[in-house]
Design a protein around this motif. Structure first.
Motif, PDB file in Angstrom:
ATOM      1  N   GLU A  93       0.831  -1.205   0.000  1.00 38.62           N
ATOM      2  CA  GLU A  93       0.000   0.000   0.000  1.00 38.62           C
ATOM      3  C   GLU A  93       0.866   1.256   0.000  1.00 38.62           C
ATOM      4  O   GLU A  93       0.551   2.236  -0.688  1.00 38.62           O
ATOM      5  N   LEU A  94       1.955   1.213   0.764  1.00 35.69           N
ATOM      6  CA  LEU A  94       2.873   2.359   0.816  1.00 35.69           C
ATOM      7  C   LEU A  94       3.537   2.570  -0.543  1.00 35.69           C
ATOM      8  O   LEU A  94       3.656   3.705  -1.023  1.00 35.69           O
ATOM      9  N   GLN A  95       3.948   1.486  -1.174  1.00 35.50           N
ATOM     10  CA  GLN A  95       4.540   1.588  -2.510  1.00 35.50           C
ATOM     11  C   GLN A  95       3.536   2.155  -3.515  1.00 35.50           C
ATOM     12  O   GLN A  95       3.889   2.999  -4.351  1.00 35.50           O
ATOM     13  N   ASP A  96       2.308   1.707  -3.438  1.00 26.43           N
ATOM     14  CA  ASP A  96       1.278   2.209  -4.354  1.00 26.43           C
ATOM     15  C   ASP A  96       1.069   3.714  -4.183  1.00 26.43           C
ATOM     16  O   ASP A  96       0.893   4.450  -5.164  1.00 26.43           O
ATOM     17  N   GLU A  97       1.086   4.170  -2.936  1.00 30.64           N
ATOM     18  CA  GLU A  97       0.884   5.595  -2.677  1.00 30.64           C
ATOM     19  C   GLU A  97       2.086   6.413  -3.174  1.00 30.64           C
ATOM     20  O   GLU A  97       1.914   7.512  -3.717  1.00 30.64           O
ATOM     21  N   ILE A  98       3.291   5.889  -3.004  1.00 31.88           N
ATOM     22  CA  ILE A  98       4.486   6.561  -3.524  1.00 31.88           C
ATOM     23  C   ILE A  98       4.400   6.674  -5.041  1.00 31.88           C
ATOM     24  O   ILE A  98       4.657   7.738  -5.619  1.00 31.88           O
TER      25      ILE A  98
ATOM     26  N   LYS B 275       4.292  10.246  -7.037  1.00 30.92           N
ATOM     27  CA  LYS B 275       5.397  10.646  -7.928  1.00 30.92           C
ATOM     28  C   LYS B 275       4.875  10.973  -9.325  1.00 30.92           C
ATOM     29  O   LYS B 275       5.389  11.873  -9.994  1.00 30.92           O
ATOM     30  N   LYS B 276       3.850  10.273  -9.767  1.00 34.21           N
ATOM     31  CA  LYS B 276       3.252  10.587 -11.072  1.00 34.21           C
ATOM     32  C   LYS B 276       2.503  11.911 -11.012  1.00 34.21           C
ATOM     33  O   LYS B 276       2.580  12.735 -11.926  1.00 34.21           O
ATOM     34  N   GLU B 277       1.787  12.107  -9.933  1.00 36.98           N
ATOM     35  CA  GLU B 277       1.002  13.331  -9.765  1.00 36.98           C
ATOM     36  C   GLU B 277       1.894  14.570  -9.721  1.00 36.98           C
ATOM     37  O   GLU B 277       1.543  15.629 -10.253  1.00 36.98           O
ATOM     38  N   LYS B 278       3.075  14.441  -9.101  1.00 40.80           N
ATOM     39  CA  LYS B 278       3.957  15.591  -8.891  1.00 40.80           C
ATOM     40  C   LYS B 278       5.139  15.633  -9.859  1.00 40.80           C
ATOM     41  O   LYS B 278       6.030  16.473  -9.697  1.00 40.80           O
ATOM     42  N   ASN B 279       5.170  14.735 -10.832  1.00 39.74           N
ATOM     43  CA  ASN B 279       6.251  14.685 -11.820  1.00 39.74           C
ATOM     44  C   ASN B 279       7.614  14.530 -11.140  1.00 39.74           C
ATOM     45  O   ASN B 279       8.536  15.328 -11.349  1.00 39.74           O
ATOM     46  N   ILE B 280       7.723  13.476 -10.339  1.00 44.56           N
ATOM     47  CA  ILE B 280       8.944  13.170  -9.592  1.00 44.56           C
ATOM     48  C   ILE B 280       9.595  11.921 -10.182  1.00 44.56           C
ATOM     49  O   ILE B 280       8.912  10.954 -10.523  1.00 44.56           O
ATOM     50  N   CYS B 281      10.910  11.962 -10.297  1.00 44.63           N
ATOM     51  CA  CYS B 281      11.689  10.792 -10.719  1.00 44.63           C
ATOM     52  C   CYS B 281      12.452  10.260  -9.513  1.00 44.63           C
ATOM     53  O   CYS B 281      13.150  11.017  -8.826  1.00 44.63           O
ATOM     54  N   ILE B 282      12.317   8.960  -9.241  1.00 49.03           N
ATOM     55  CA  ILE B 282      12.998   8.340  -8.098  1.00 49.03           C
ATOM     56  C   ILE B 282      14.165   7.507  -8.603  1.00 49.03           C
ATOM     57  O   ILE B 282      13.995   6.566  -9.382  1.00 49.03           O
ATOM     58  N   LEU B 283      15.370   7.881  -8.165  1.00 53.12           N
ATOM     59  CA  LEU B 283      16.584   7.150  -8.489  1.00 53.12           C
ATOM     60  C   LEU B 283      16.978   6.307  -7.283  1.00 53.12           C
ATOM     61  O   LEU B 283      17.013   6.816  -6.149  1.00 53.12           O
ATOM     62  N   VAL B 284      17.287   5.048  -7.511  1.00 54.79           N
ATOM     63  CA  VAL B 284      17.608   4.142  -6.401  1.00 54.79           C
ATOM     64  C   VAL B 284      18.938   3.455  -6.680  1.00 54.79           C
ATOM     65  O   VAL B 284      19.100   2.772  -7.694  1.00 54.79           O
ATOM     66  N   HIS B 285      19.879   3.653  -5.774  1.00 59.05           N
ATOM     67  CA  HIS B 285      21.168   2.976  -5.924  1.00 59.05           C
ATOM     68  C   HIS B 285      20.999   1.486  -5.654  1.00 59.05           C
ATOM     69  O   HIS B 285      20.128   1.065  -4.877  1.00 59.05           O
ATOM     70  N   ALA B 286      21.862   0.699  -6.284  1.00 62.18           N
ATOM     71  CA  ALA B 286      21.756  -0.761  -6.194  1.00 62.18           C
ATOM     72  C   ALA B 286      21.845  -1.289  -4.772  1.00 62.18           C
ATOM     73  O   ALA B 286      21.342  -2.380  -4.489  1.00 62.18           O
ATOM     74  N   TYR B 287      22.457  -0.549  -3.855  1.00 68.26           N
ATOM     75  CA  TYR B 287      22.624  -1.038  -2.484  1.00 68.26           C
ATOM     76  C   TYR B 287      21.416  -0.787  -1.588  1.00 68.26           C
ATOM     77  O   TYR B 287      21.441  -1.122  -0.407  1.00 68.26           O
ATOM     78  N   GLN B 288      20.368  -0.174  -2.121  1.00 63.43           N
ATOM     79  CA  GLN B 288      19.150   0.019  -1.335  1.00 63.43           C
ATOM     80  C   GLN B 288      18.383  -1.298  -1.214  1.00 63.43           C
ATOM     81  O   GLN B 288      18.588  -2.232  -1.995  1.00 63.43           O
TER      82      GLN B 288
ATOM     83  N   HIS C 182      15.203  -3.973  -1.336  1.00 66.35           N
ATOM     84  CA  HIS C 182      14.385  -4.284  -2.501  1.00 66.35           C
ATOM     85  C   HIS C 182      13.019  -3.591  -2.479  1.00 66.35           C
ATOM     86  O   HIS C 182      12.455  -3.301  -3.537  1.00 66.35           O
ATOM     87  N   ASP C 183      12.482  -3.306  -1.298  1.00 66.77           N
ATOM     88  CA  ASP C 183      11.188  -2.614  -1.265  1.00 66.77           C
ATOM     89  C   ASP C 183      11.306  -1.210  -1.853  1.00 66.77           C
ATOM     90  O   ASP C 183      10.338  -0.678  -2.412  1.00 66.77           O
ATOM     91  N   ILE C 184      12.499  -0.619  -1.771  1.00 65.58           N
ATOM     92  CA  ILE C 184      12.721   0.696  -2.374  1.00 65.58           C
ATOM     93  C   ILE C 184      12.982   0.549  -3.875  1.00 65.58           C
ATOM     94  O   ILE C 184      12.542   1.373  -4.672  1.00 65.58           O
TER      95      ILE C 184
END
Length: 306
Positions: A5-10, A14-27, A29-31
């Motif tokens: 549910e938290l992932q769905d809200e994120i 992010k689509k609503e606010k035109n945000i790009c999420i970059l995730v480094h490989a060491y994060q 898996h939920d991120i």
């Protein structure tokens, strides 16, 4: 909310606010699962510059967010957790590199990308773990002052013997925690497994490896290989990610050492990312235009050479 549910809200925000999420490989898996792009630090910065987004959230550490700002100055750049730093990036000060340049005149100063923006302003060219050999080979000068990771530097030196290197004592505490004793122990437990390690490891460890490469290169090798068992000599989150990506293939992955955990990377939580997309979390990265351009010169030179 639960994780899904938290992932769905994120994803919605992010689509609503035109945000790009970059995730480094060491994060964790939920991120990874809410990322627009996952990868190594510099590759993510390039994606940020290309992204059609107003805001970039970097789920990584400070120097990575700084690099994003250098390449995408018109965008709002948020570091997902304000205290997530990199010990290696902070091992050398501007004053120390200025003194080293006086001690070694005529040397080209090569900086691993894992350095602060301030330190990059003092360097001639940046390198990543995957581009270092190619870039150093292309440098016209045969005298190299390599900072800050002497392990990565010595690994490059072995492949570019025609150049003379000077190193400073530095490196990644996480990768430095792995030893030849770890290799021997895990090899006894999994004798048929291939050993894949990052060049930030001790030279004695990389000498025992079946493959040495960046995090992205390690993952690519494991996915393409016909082998079925792999010992992973980099941050332990990569074991989990490979398990997810190779599910059903019969492949198995084992950590080289249980100590190979980057505490700074683990500071970022899915809750932090949620606060960032809400606009109440993280820290905005800012720098003067003078600083940005001075630091970016070393990155531009890397792209020119590599």
């Amino acid at each position: 909310m639960n994780t899904r549910e938290l992932q769905d809200e994120i994803n919605r925000l992010k689509k609503e606010k035109n945000i790009c999420i970059l995730v480094h490989a060491y994060q964790n898996h939920d991120i990874w699962e809410v990322a627009d792009y996952v990868g190594d630090s510099f590759g993510l910065s390039q994606k940020a510059a290309q992204a059609d987004a107003d805001t970039i959230i970097m789920c990584g550490v400070r120097f990575m967010a700084e690099t994003v700002k250098m390449l995408a100055p018109e965008k709002k750049v948020i570091l997902s957790n304000a205290i997530a730093g990199c010990p290696m990036a902070e091992q050398i000060s501007v004053e120390e590199i200025q003194e080293l340049k006086k001690q070694y005149p005529g040397h080209t100063v090569v900086a691993y990308v894992n350095t602060t923006a301030a330190l990059k302003t003092q360097c001639d060219v940046c390198v990543t773990s995957s581009s270092a050999v190619k870039v150093v080979k292309a440098i016209p000068n045969d005298k190299i002052l390599f900072i800050p990771d002497c392990n990565l530097g010595s690994w490059v030196e072995k492949q570019v013997p025609e150049k003379k290197f000077v190193f400073v004592k530095g490196g990644c505490p996480v990768h430095l925690s792995m030893s030849t004793n770890h290799v021997k122990l895990v090899k006894e437990q999994h004798p048929n497994a291939l050993l894949l390690v990052h060049p930030e490891c001790h030279a004695e460890v990389t000498a025992m490896a079946d493959f040495v490469g960046s995090t992205t290169e390690i993952m690519s090798f494991a996915k393409k290989s016909d082998a079925k068992e792999f010992i992973i000599g980099t941050e332990n989150s990569i074991v989990q990610h490979l398990q997810f990506e190779c599910m059903g293939s019969g492949k198995r992955f084992f950590p080289l050492s249980k100590t190979c955990i980057c505490q700074n990377m683990k500071l970022t939580t899915l809750g932090d990312v949620y606060e960032c997309v809400q606009g109440i979390g993280g820290e905005e990265i800012t720098m003067t235009e003078e600083m940005r351009l001075a630091a970016k010169r070393s990155i531009d030179e890397m792209l020119k050479l590599g």
